[in-house]
Write a protein that holds these residues in place. Structure first.
Motif, PDB file in Angstrom:
ATOM      1  N   TYR A 218       0.826  -1.209   0.000  1.00  0.00           N
ATOM      2  CA  TYR A 218       0.000   0.000   0.000  1.00  0.00           C
ATOM      3  C   TYR A 218       0.860   1.258   0.000  1.00  0.00           C
ATOM      4  O   TYR A 218       0.428   2.317  -0.475  1.00  0.00           O
ATOM      5  N   VAL A 219       2.082   1.179   0.514  1.00  0.00           N
ATOM      6  CA  VAL A 219       2.987   2.337   0.528  1.00  0.00           C
ATOM      7  C   VAL A 219       3.331   2.733  -0.903  1.00  0.00           C
ATOM      8  O   VAL A 219       3.253   3.907  -1.277  1.00  0.00           O
ATOM      9  N   GLU A 220       3.723   1.756  -1.706  1.00  0.00           N
ATOM     10  CA  GLU A 220       4.036   2.041  -3.112  1.00  0.00           C
ATOM     11  C   GLU A 220       2.796   2.567  -3.831  1.00  0.00           C
ATOM     12  O   GLU A 220       2.867   3.525  -4.608  1.00  0.00           O
ATOM     13  N   TYR A 221       1.663   1.944  -3.556  1.00  0.00           N
ATOM     14  CA  TYR A 221       0.416   2.351  -4.205  1.00  0.00           C
ATOM     15  C   TYR A 221       0.096   3.816  -3.929  1.00  0.00           C
ATOM     16  O   TYR A 221      -0.145   4.607  -4.844  1.00  0.00           O
ATOM     17  N   LEU A 222       0.074   4.191  -2.657  1.00  0.00           N
ATOM     18  CA  LEU A 222      -0.286   5.558  -2.287  1.00  0.00           C
ATOM     19  C   LEU A 222       0.765   6.554  -2.744  1.00  0.00           C
ATOM     20  O   LEU A 222       0.440   7.681  -3.143  1.00  0.00           O
ATOM     21  N   ASP A 223       2.029   6.174  -2.694  1.00  0.00           N
ATOM     22  CA  ASP A 223       3.102   7.061  -3.134  1.00  0.00           C
ATOM     23  C   ASP A 223       2.939   7.403  -4.615  1.00  0.00           C
ATOM     24  O   ASP A 223       3.046   8.561  -5.015  1.00  0.00           O
ATOM     25  N   ILE A 224       2.676   6.392  -5.428  1.00  0.00           N
ATOM     26  CA  ILE A 224       2.523   6.615  -6.877  1.00  0.00           C
ATOM     27  C   ILE A 224       1.299   7.474  -7.159  1.00  0.00           C
ATOM     28  O   ILE A 224       1.373   8.461  -7.899  1.00  0.00           O
ATOM     29  N   HIS A 225       0.158   7.118  -6.577  1.00  0.00           N
ATOM     30  CA  HIS A 225      -1.080   7.833  -6.892  1.00  0.00           C
ATOM     31  C   HIS A 225      -1.086   9.254  -6.345  1.00  0.00           C
ATOM     32  O   HIS A 225      -1.610  10.173  -6.992  1.00  0.00           O
ATOM     33  N   PHE A 226      -0.530   9.457  -5.175  1.00  0.00           N
ATOM     34  CA  PHE A 226      -0.460  10.811  -4.615  1.00  0.00           C
ATOM     35  C   PHE A 226       0.370  11.707  -5.533  1.00  0.00           C
ATOM     36  O   PHE A 226      -0.049  12.809  -5.903  1.00  0.00           O
ATOM     37  N   LYS A 227       1.555  11.243  -5.900  1.00  0.00           N
ATOM     38  CA  LYS A 227       2.466  12.070  -6.701  1.00  0.00           C
ATOM     39  C   LYS A 227       1.943  12.302  -8.115  1.00  0.00           C
ATOM     40  O   LYS A 227       2.086  13.399  -8.665  1.00  0.00           O
ATOM     41  N   LEU A 228       1.322  11.293  -8.705  1.00  0.00           N
ATOM     42  CA  LEU A 228       0.766  11.461 -10.049  1.00  0.00           C
ATOM     43  C   LEU A 228      -0.410  12.432 -10.041  1.00  0.00           C
ATOM     44  O   LEU A 228      -0.550  13.258 -10.942  1.00  0.00           O
ATOM     45  N   TYR A 229      -1.259  12.316  -9.024  1.00  0.00           N
ATOM     46  CA  TYR A 229      -2.426  13.202  -8.970  1.00  0.00           C
ATOM     47  C   TYR A 229      -2.004  14.636  -8.683  1.00  0.00           C
ATOM     48  O   TYR A 229      -2.558  15.582  -9.255  1.00  0.00           O
ATOM     49  N   LYS A 230      -1.012  14.817  -7.828  1.00  0.00           N
ATOM     50  CA  LYS A 230      -0.479  16.157  -7.551  1.00  0.00           C
ATOM     51  C   LYS A 230       0.136  16.753  -8.824  1.00  0.00           C
ATOM     52  O   LYS A 230      -0.071  17.919  -9.140  1.00  0.00           O
ATOM     53  N   GLU A 231       0.876  15.919  -9.555  1.00  0.00           N
ATOM     54  CA  GLU A 231       1.504  16.382 -10.794  1.00  0.00           C
ATOM     55  C   GLU A 231       0.458  16.747 -11.845  1.00  0.00           C
ATOM     56  O   GLU A 231       0.676  17.636 -12.663  1.00  0.00           O
ATOM     57  N   ASP A 232      -0.696  16.076 -11.816  1.00  0.00           N
ATOM     58  CA  ASP A 232      -1.756  16.386 -12.777  1.00  0.00           C
ATOM     59  C   ASP A 232      -2.200  17.838 -12.639  1.00  0.00           C
ATOM     60  O   ASP A 232      -2.495  18.505 -13.634  1.00  0.00           O
ATOM     61  N   PHE A 233      -2.251  18.327 -11.407  1.00  0.00           N
ATOM     62  CA  PHE A 233      -2.575  19.747 -11.204  1.00  0.00           C
ATOM     63  C   PHE A 233      -1.388  20.639 -11.533  1.00  0.00           C
ATOM     64  O   PHE A 233      -1.512  21.647 -12.226  1.00  0.00           O
ATOM     65  N   GLU A 234      -0.219  20.266 -11.042  1.00  0.00           N
ATOM     66  CA  GLU A 234       0.940  21.156 -11.132  1.00  0.00           C
ATOM     67  C   GLU A 234       1.475  21.298 -12.556  1.00  0.00           C
ATOM     68  O   GLU A 234       2.055  22.329 -12.901  1.00  0.00           O
ATOM     69  N   SER A 235       1.303  20.283 -13.393  1.00  0.00           N
ATOM     70  CA  SER A 235       1.904  20.327 -14.729  1.00  0.00           C
ATOM     71  C   SER A 235       1.334  21.485 -15.546  1.00  0.00           C
ATOM     72  O   SER A 235       2.078  22.208 -16.219  1.00  0.00           O
ATOM     73  N   ASN A 236       0.010  21.682 -15.510  1.00  0.00           N
ATOM     74  CA  ASN A 236      -0.590  22.792 -16.256  1.00  0.00           C
ATOM     75  C   ASN A 236      -0.262  24.134 -15.622  1.00  0.00           C
ATOM     76  O   ASN A 236      -0.072  25.137 -16.317  1.00  0.00           O
ATOM     77  N   LEU A 237      -0.195  24.161 -14.294  1.00  0.00           N
ATOM     78  CA  LEU A 237       0.216  25.384 -13.609  1.00  0.00           C
ATOM     79  C   LEU A 237       1.637  25.751 -14.024  1.00  0.00           C
ATOM     80  O   LEU A 237       1.944  26.921 -14.315  1.00  0.00           O
ATOM     81  N   ARG A 238       2.525  24.758 -14.059  1.00  0.00           N
ATOM     82  CA  ARG A 238       3.916  24.982 -14.471  1.00  0.00           C
ATOM     83  C   ARG A 238       3.965  25.527 -15.896  1.00  0.00           C
ATOM     84  O   ARG A 238       4.684  26.480 -16.186  1.00  0.00           O
ATOM     85  N   GLU A 239       3.179  24.919 -16.775  1.00  0.00           N
ATOM     86  CA  GLU A 239       3.176  25.368 -18.167  1.00  0.00           C
ATOM     87  C   GLU A 239       2.719  26.813 -18.272  1.00  0.00           C
ATOM     88  O   GLU A 239       3.294  27.614 -18.996  1.00  0.00           O
TER      89      GLU A 239
END
Length: 1007
Positions: A218-239
């Protein structure tokens, strides 16, 4: 081919190899092919490295000036940009900058020219400091240069320049990067939920979402999904921020796509909110003239939006705040001014009263990300239900823990063992055999998938599952119904609420009038916690006092946040107790709403959770909605229709974040019931999907009896054209005016055939096309109430007639329309009539599915350059291909109507719809009726009231005189005008009309 046998490409490469590096750098400012020049440079990376190790004592500024176009490379070339800039990090080049700055301190120079030269050094340092990967060596080098540059600016008298503040923020940024040097090794619990200055501009190297198989734990699972979902918001903000910074550097950028930028936003005051759930707020104001795009100033800011403030306008570091409310401004200022109430994330004293800032508002709404990430960050092994399936991909079936193999359920008074041999009462439940099988699987599997093809009754099945679970009373907690969209939740909750079930609707975004009284705000009464409220308010007052006195508030702020968290949890737990005491049977809300009420749901611990339209729900959203008491999870949807909405391009193409939990578990082999018998579409519409997308789809007999569309020769037709689309500069994409005008004219024509506005829906894949058609429809009163949607927002809905604009024509790519999922939704919304406008050649070049659709249309003879209208009166056929062709066409042809009217005449109009008969038609033929005495023919038009006959005829009146009297006049009512001799009192004889001779003033003279 060149004379020597070399191709043009080889010739270009040979010429490039002969151009020196400095000239190649200069090409950026003259060439439009940035990708080509970048590749040339990277092919000669070794030479590039030697170049920056050269002696730049005389031409440093010239070289730095030539690097500016590289800073402004588009975001898709970001990796190449970083690779080129990495060659400038060598000791020699940085020493050249250092020697220049040391020389500037001693040498007198024109201040204007000097500031211009120093500006190129600042640009170089800004880009590199923001984007260099974590490295103590790099940080030390750039920190030393920044300190030297800051001192140089001060020594040369530039203290008041914005550049000094800019450099100060860059120094702070490097110092923060030092502190977070190991940030790439942080797990999800240690990451910030909010965008952080130290890494917002850095490229991310994230692990891709698993679309098949198990996670390690579950650690790997939550780590991947948390970071991917956060990046989904931040990527467009960064652009958006990179575009904005490039525009400040002089790049030719017409539109900053992903963010709104507001200049000169002034902080007016710090205020305390009276509510204990809120904290300390700032009031900020702005005017229209200070916004990059003044046309958007009157768009409503959404509460919960993330705001970013930068004092030097460069966003090297920034202050984050959440928009709490839009404040009222005087009426005369509403069109040019906005006042906002914002809550700073962190120390409220960071945002200084009286200061002006540049403010950025991301166009992507932050609140759902905030709520979901907040839940994911605190999940642990104990509070993470269904790990067996979700994390470890174990697809072996298990019973829900609240039932056994001997459990019986009652179905309309008939008791049946869930695992017995008795057949389930199909007629009693009003379900077909597939739905019965899916119902049985849903009630007996702890984790179950139900795939329902378009129109197969997923929503109706979900209602039945909920009713049966409630009626059999095996649950000790309410059922939780979730989805990503409000209307998906409302479609199931409405009939349940109407039937008397105890329903609670989370959130305030429901448009259902039925569910308004069922909202959580109307179901609970807030009380208690007075001591906590008093303590929190005292802390707020103390913080406000210290801020005004410029004192540190670290300890007070920490205590305030802690006490406020305890208070909010107390209130949610109290809400949960009230709902449980009220015996609530079902709770419904969006996944973002459920994440927001996570503490309340964890207290209630719903045992059964149903996910409607699960194919459209992001996996992190599902996880954030599962309470620790979940014992039974039912996912309903169709992964061949719309996938979850992922904001960033990389989120879907690179990280597979758009693969839903439903789709992932289906790939893993999870037990799935499939509904294939559709009851929505007539067979010729369904056949567009059945050969490729749904080979097992079948039609219910009822769909063969759906009525034909009036006024059109075909129920399904594709109008093929080659009119090119228009690409807009903003984020709305493409529009095609030819298609929009044609569909609006067709909608107008269908209304004239007798259809109502509610029978017709217009769809398009692009917001720009939707906006164009909506604006055009407003100018036409007859069609202004037609519903016009984007395809994605119409998922799960249906209508009698769908008009579909595909927009893309003569393009090299077809964008959204290359997605089979999106096309499936577009083609499966119509019940009786589907009319599509597009360029089939372009579509087939971009997708194999369109080739399949084309084959079906060809077999049905349902594709062509023009669509055939069929007159209901004369059965004549008229082909139309443009909006202009429909301008005066009311019935399907241009022949005279000639329908026989009730009056006996014939309609003189051009052919028109007979939907309303001729009730409103005014016959203008001469009237054929006679007067009541049958003496004279009426001289009026047929549609006019005849009225009393005015023809004169000689008649003997009651007084004995014979006169010419209007035929329609009653003899008794007619005033005789025959001259009669009378004596007028004492004045002598005179003559008056006969009708007046009997007055008390006269006496008749007998003749």
């Amino acid at each position: 081919m060149e004379p020597n046998g070399m191709t043009l490409r080889q010739t270009a490469e040979r010429l490039a190899s002969e151009i020196n590096i400095k000239s190649l750098l200069c090409l950026y400012s003259t060439s439009s092919d940035l990708n080509k020049i970048t590749n040339m440079l990277l092919k000669r990376k070794l030479e590039l490295q030697f170049f920056f190790k050269s002696d730049f004592s005389t031409e440093l500024i010239s070289v730095l000036r030539s690097l500016v176009p590289i800073y402004n490379l588009p975001n898709e070339l970001n990796d190449q940009k970083s690779e080129i800039l990495s060659t400038t990090h060598c000791e020699e080049f940085l020493e050249s900058i250092e020697h220049y700055l040391l020389g500037v301190k001693k040498m007198p120079k024109n201040k204007t020219k000097l500031l211009e030269e120093l500006h190129y050094i600042i640009l170089y340092l800004d880009v590199n400091v923001n984007q260099i990967p974590p490295s103590n060596i790099h940080y030390n080098k750039f920190w030393a240069l920044l300190k030297l540059l800051h001192g140089t600016l001060i020594d040369r008298g530039f203290q008041s320049e914005n550049s000094v503040l800019w450099i100060s923020e860059l120094i702070q940024l490097v110092e923060k990067k030092f502190l977070y040097i190991n940030r790439k090794n942080l797990n999800w619990r240690e990451c910030s939920i909010y965008p952080h200055p130290v890494d917002i501009f850095e490229s991310k190297d994230l692990i891709t979402n698993k679309t098949f198989g198990a996670y390690k734990d579950y650690v790997e699972y939550l780590d991947i999904h948390f970071k991917l979902y956060k990046e989904d918001f931040e990527s467009n903000l960064r652009e958006g921020l990179l575009q904005y910074k490039a525009k400040l550097r002089g790049a030719n950028i017409k539109e900053i796509v992903e963010i709104y930028v507001y200049n000169c936003v002034r902080v007016e005051s710090i205020e305390l909110d009276k509510s204990a759930k809120n904290g300390i707020f700032h009031k900020v104001t702005m005017t229209v003239g200070n916004k990059e795009d003044p046309n958007d100033i009157n768009k409503l800011f959404i509460n919960g939006s993330l705001l970013m403030f930068s004092e030097c306008s460069q966003f090297s570091t920034f202050i984050l705040a959440i928009l709490v409310d839009v404040l009222e401004v005087p009426e005369e200022q509403k069109k040019c001014c906005k006042a906002l109430k914002v809550s700073v994330i962190g120390d409220p004293s960071w945002l200084k009263v009286g200061h002006s800032y540049t403010m950025v508002e991301p166009k992507t709404f932050f609140e759902p990300y905030h709520q979901v990430l907040k839940v994911l960050q605190v999940l642990d092994s104990e509070s993470f239900p269904m790990k067996k399936y979700i994390v470890h991909a174990d697809v072996s079936p298990s019973l829900p823990s609240y039932i056994s193999f001997n459990t019986e359920y009652s179905f309309g008074g008939k008791r049946i063992k869930l695992f017995g041999k008795d057949k389930w009462p199909r007629n009693l439940l009003k379900l077909n055999s597939q739905q019965i099988e899916a119902l049985q699987a849903s009630l007996t599997h702890e984790f179950i998938l139900i795939q329902g093809l378009p129109g197969t009754g997923k929503t109706y099945l979900a209602e039945n599952i909920i009713k049966i679970l409630i009626e059999n009373g095996h649950l000790s907690t309410p059922i939780l119904l979730i989805s990503s969209k409000n209307d998906s939740v409302d479609r199931i909750l409405e009939p349940l609420a109407t039937s008397g079930r105890k329903v609670v609707r989370l959130g305030g975004q429901s448009k259902s009038a039925i569910l308004k009284k069922c909202t959580i705000f109307n179901m609970i009464k807030r009380s208690g916690g007075k001591e906590m409220i008093e303590s929190i308010n005292n802390l707020k007052e103390n913080i406000e006092r210290k801020i005004n006195a410029n004192e540190k508030i670290d300890e007070e702020l920490k205590l305030f946040n802690s006490e406020q968290k305890v208070f909010l949890e107390f209130r949610e737990k109290d809400d949960a107790r009230q709902l449980l005491s009220a015996n609530v049977e079902i709770i419904g809300g969006t996944t973002a709403g459920c994440a927001r009420f996570r503490c309340m749901l964890d207290t209630m611990q719903p045992e059964v959770i149903i996910v409607e339209d699960a194919n459209e729900v992001l996996e992190p959203h599902v996880i954030a909605s599962l309470s620790r008491g979940c014992k039974h999870l039912i996912l309903l949807g169709d992964h061949k229709q719309l996938q979850p909405n992922v904001v960033s391009k990389d989120g879907s193409e690179k990280y597979s974040l758009d693969v839903s939990l439903l789709e992932r578990m289906a790939r893993c082999g999870m037990k799935s019931s499939v509904l294939t018998e559709q009851r929505r579409m007539r067979p010729e519409i369904a056949s567009l999907l059945s050969p490729v997308v749904y080979p097992n789809m079948s039609n219910h007999p009822d769909v063969t009896h759906l009525p034909n569309i009036k006024g059109i020769n075909k129920n399904v037709f594709f109008i093929d054209h080659d009119m090119c689309e228009e690409k807009l500069v903003d984020s709305q994409g493409y529009r095609n005016k030819h298609e929009g005008d044609l569909l609006l004219a067709l909608a107008d024509y269908l209304l004239k055939q007798g259809y109502s506005h509610s029978d017709i829906t217009i769809l398009s894949p692009y917001a720009a096309q939707q906006n164009y058609m909506r604006q055009a429809a407003r100018s036409n009163p007859s069609i202004q109430n037609i519903e016009i949607y984007m395809i994605d927002s119409y998922s799960g809905q249906e209508n009698k007639i769908i008009l579909l604009s595909l927009v893309r024509s003569q393009s090299s790519a077809i964008g959204f329309l290359s997605s089979n999922n999106r096309v499936t939704v577009a083609l499966s919304r119509a019940k009786c009539g589907l009319y599509i406008v597009g360029n089939m050649k372009t579509l087939m070049n971009g997708s194999q599915l369109w080739s399949s659709v084309n084959e079906v249309l060809q077999k049905q003879n349902a594709i062509g350059r023009s669509i055939e209208l069929k007159c209901q009166n004369h059965q004549t056929i008229t082909a139309i291909s443009r909006a202009e062709d429909l301008k005066n066409n009311y019935g399907g042809c241009n022949l005279p109507c000639k329908a026989k009217l009730e009056c006996g005449h014939f309609c003189r109009l051009t052919c028109h719809s007979l939907a309303n008969g001729h009730r409103n038609y005014k016959c203008r033929s001469p009237c054929t009726r006679f007067c009541r005495r049958q003496l004279h023919k009426c001289k009026k038009k047929c549609h006019e009231q005849c009225g009393p006959c005015q023809e004169l005829s000689e008649r003997e009146l009651p007084c004995g005189h014979r006169l010419q009297v209007p035929c329609g006049q009653n003899d008794l009512d007619y005033d005789c005008v025959y001259p009669t001799q009378v004596i007028f009192l004492c004045f002598g004889e005179t003559t008056v009309p006969c009708s007046e001779a009997d007055s008390c003033f006269y006496s008749r003279i007998e003749v």
